[in-house]
Design an enzyme around this catalytic site. Structure first.
Site, PDB file in Angstrom:
ATOM      1  N   ASP A 123      -4.917  24.616  24.329  1.00  0.00           N
ATOM      2  CA  ASP A 123      -4.350  23.867  23.195  1.00  0.00           C
ATOM      3  C   ASP A 123      -2.980  24.484  22.872  1.00  0.00           C
ATOM      4  O   ASP A 123      -2.901  25.651  22.504  1.00  0.00           O
ATOM      5  CB  ASP A 123      -5.301  24.027  21.999  1.00  0.00           C
ATOM      6  CG  ASP A 123      -5.081  22.976  20.936  1.00  0.00           C
ATOM      7  OD1 ASP A 123      -5.961  22.126  20.757  1.00  0.00           O
ATOM      8  OD2 ASP A 123      -4.032  23.020  20.273  1.00  0.00           O
ATOM      9  N   PRO A 124      -1.886  23.710  23.018  1.00  0.00           N
ATOM     10  CA  PRO A 124      -0.563  24.301  22.780  1.00  0.00           C
ATOM     11  C   PRO A 124      -0.431  24.859  21.358  1.00  0.00           C
ATOM     12  O   PRO A 124      -0.926  24.259  20.409  1.00  0.00           O
ATOM     13  CB  PRO A 124       0.394  23.128  23.010  1.00  0.00           C
ATOM     14  CG  PRO A 124      -0.352  22.174  23.869  1.00  0.00           C
ATOM     15  CD  PRO A 124      -1.790  22.312  23.474  1.00  0.00           C
ATOM     16  N   ARG A 155      -8.325  12.401  18.077  1.00  0.00           N
ATOM     17  CA  ARG A 155      -7.034  12.968  17.687  1.00  0.00           C
ATOM     18  C   ARG A 155      -7.076  13.489  16.266  1.00  0.00           C
ATOM     19  O   ARG A 155      -7.877  13.057  15.437  1.00  0.00           O
ATOM     20  CB  ARG A 155      -5.952  11.911  17.816  1.00  0.00           C
ATOM     21  CG  ARG A 155      -5.562  11.675  19.246  1.00  0.00           C
ATOM     22  CD  ARG A 155      -4.071  11.474  19.303  1.00  0.00           C
ATOM     23  NE  ARG A 155      -3.625  11.217  20.660  1.00  0.00           N
ATOM     24  CZ  ARG A 155      -3.740  10.046  21.251  1.00  0.00           C
ATOM     25  NH1 ARG A 155      -4.316   9.051  20.615  1.00  0.00           N
ATOM     26  NH2 ARG A 155      -3.287   9.871  22.462  1.00  0.00           N
ATOM     27  N   ASP A 211      -7.592  28.461  13.847  1.00  0.00           N
ATOM     28  CA  ASP A 211      -7.277  28.798  12.440  1.00  0.00           C
ATOM     29  C   ASP A 211      -6.327  27.787  11.802  1.00  0.00           C
ATOM     30  O   ASP A 211      -5.957  27.922  10.636  1.00  0.00           O
ATOM     31  CB  ASP A 211      -6.727  30.228  12.343  1.00  0.00           C
ATOM     32  CG  ASP A 211      -5.399  30.381  13.079  1.00  0.00           C
ATOM     33  OD1 ASP A 211      -4.873  29.361  13.597  1.00  0.00           O
ATOM     34  OD2 ASP A 211      -4.882  31.510  13.151  1.00  0.00           O
ATOM     35  N   GLY A 212      -5.912  26.775  12.581  1.00  0.00           N
ATOM     36  CA  GLY A 212      -5.051  25.732  12.020  1.00  0.00           C
ATOM     37  C   GLY A 212      -3.595  26.146  11.902  1.00  0.00           C
ATOM     38  O   GLY A 212      -2.796  25.445  11.286  1.00  0.00           O
ATOM     39  N   TYR A 255      -3.916  15.628  32.688  1.00  0.00           N
ATOM     40  CA  TYR A 255      -2.947  14.787  31.978  1.00  0.00           C
ATOM     41  C   TYR A 255      -1.521  15.285  32.229  1.00  0.00           C
ATOM     42  O   TYR A 255      -0.636  14.523  32.628  1.00  0.00           O
ATOM     43  CB  TYR A 255      -3.262  14.809  30.484  1.00  0.00           C
ATOM     44  CG  TYR A 255      -2.406  13.891  29.654  1.00  0.00           C
ATOM     45  CD1 TYR A 255      -2.499  12.513  29.780  1.00  0.00           C
ATOM     46  CD2 TYR A 255      -1.497  14.402  28.719  1.00  0.00           C
ATOM     47  CE1 TYR A 255      -1.717  11.662  29.003  1.00  0.00           C
ATOM     48  CE2 TYR A 255      -0.723  13.558  27.945  1.00  0.00           C
ATOM     49  CZ  TYR A 255      -0.838  12.192  28.083  1.00  0.00           C
ATOM     50  OH  TYR A 255      -0.065  11.350  27.321  1.00  0.00           O
TER      51      TYR A 255
END
Ligand code: UDP
Length: 315
Positions: A273-274, A188, A208-209, A147
């Protein structure tokens, strides 16, 4: 107006906004991730025409379609991590071959060309917040590269058409956007959490969010895109909401808006994952007089009925 990716989340809202401005709109989509339900309300709209077509093949518009194309809005691409992982090569091809075909079409009609680019151009950013002058920190062979590099190539090609062929181009770097028509199954974070909350299921947080995103409500985003199209600005412009949320706090907001008693559970963080993302919107503010108006709380409330419907339906 020609909109590629017209059956997608943003493409369909863009078609609506252009029709509301009295434009005649041709929507193109190969439906690999788009959904015709997003356009169902335009069934009897005489100013709208839908063409099912993969833009990796050149698009010939019949003379009946229109004598001219004023602007090409190039929004065709799988856009959620789940979709572009599934359709990796297709994503690279639509960003390269597909974008070239649409640039050629714009050239043929002497039309303006607006490319939907992305905050993913910044990769996992080392500069925070991200301003347009930042070149990014992208892994060219990572899971997201199909992407990220497709969109970066599309930007390079768009600028090259401007430089070598004087095509009148615009580049919008879109940050995370949400609202009605966000695909339920595209994985998403907002659609996942809203549907989970409304069904009383556990809310899944990856990692861990503590990673952050900045969420823009769809009407704000479309307003920014129309302003950019109407401006003379050819360099990239970030359009997004600069209020930064950890995914943990975003989950709490979802619980607050839905009134759900669901638990929050953590699972594995996908690779690449940024860790953070927040637009610097100085250029959009100064060049376009644009800034977002809808808070996350308000936007989630505005989306509640839509997510209720899809939560019910998929049960
Ligand atoms: N995410 C999450 N739970 C989910 C879906 C996503 O915690 O059910 C996380 C994901 O790992 C990422 C962020 O939420 O850090 C935003 O993910 P999304 O797929 O919405 O878009 P991205 O910004 O990664 O392209």
């Amino acid at each position: 107006m020609l909109v590629t990716g017209a059956a997608g989340f943003l493409g369909s809202h863009l078609c609506d906004a252009l029709l509301a401005e009295d434009c005649i709109v041709i929507g193109v989509d190969n439906l690999c991730t788009g959904n015709l339900e997003n356009l169902a309300h335009l069934h009897n709209e005489p100013r709208f025409q839908f063409i099912e077509h993969d833009i990796c093949n050149p698009l010939e518009l019949g003379s009946a379609d229109s004598d001219t194309v004023d602007t090409v809005f190039n929004f065709a691409s799988p856009a959620s991590p789940k979709d572009y992982h599934r359709l990796g090569v297709e994503t690279l091809m639509v960003g390269s071959v597909g974008t070239r075909n649409m640039l050629e079409l714009a050239r043929r009609y002497n039309a303006k060309f607006l490319q939907a680019s992305t905050s993913e151009c910044y990769g996992d950013p080392e500069v925070h917040p991200q301003m347009e002058s930042y070149w990014g920190n992208v892994n060219p062979i990572g899971e997201r590269s199909v992407y990220d590099e497709a969109k970066r190539f599309a930007e390079a090609l768009t600028v090259a058409y401007r430089r070598y062929y004087s095509t009148d181009t615009r580049l919008v770097r879109i940050f995370n956007t949400y609202g009605p028509r966000l695909g339920r199954s595209d994985g998403r974070v907002i659609s996942n959490l809203m549907v989970q909350a409304l069904r009383g299921e556990d809310l899944t947080i990856y990692g861990d969010g503590s990673q952050t995103r900045s969420f823009c409500y769809v009407s704000d985003l479309i307003d920014g895109i129309l302003r950019l199209a109407a401006s003379d600005e050819s360099m990239p412009v970030n359009i997004g909401n600069p209020v930064e949320w950890t995914i943990q706090d975003c989950a709490q907001e979802v619980l607050a808006v839905t009134g759900s008693k669901s638990n929050i559970v953590t699972t594995t963080l996908p690779s690449d994952d940024p860790t953070r993302r927040k637009p610097d919107i100085t250029r959009a503010r100064t060049l376009l007089g644009w800034e977002p108006k809808v808070t996350l709380h308000e936007g989630l409330q505005l989306s509640l009925e839509y997510f209720r419907q899809i939560a019910k339906r998929a049960e």
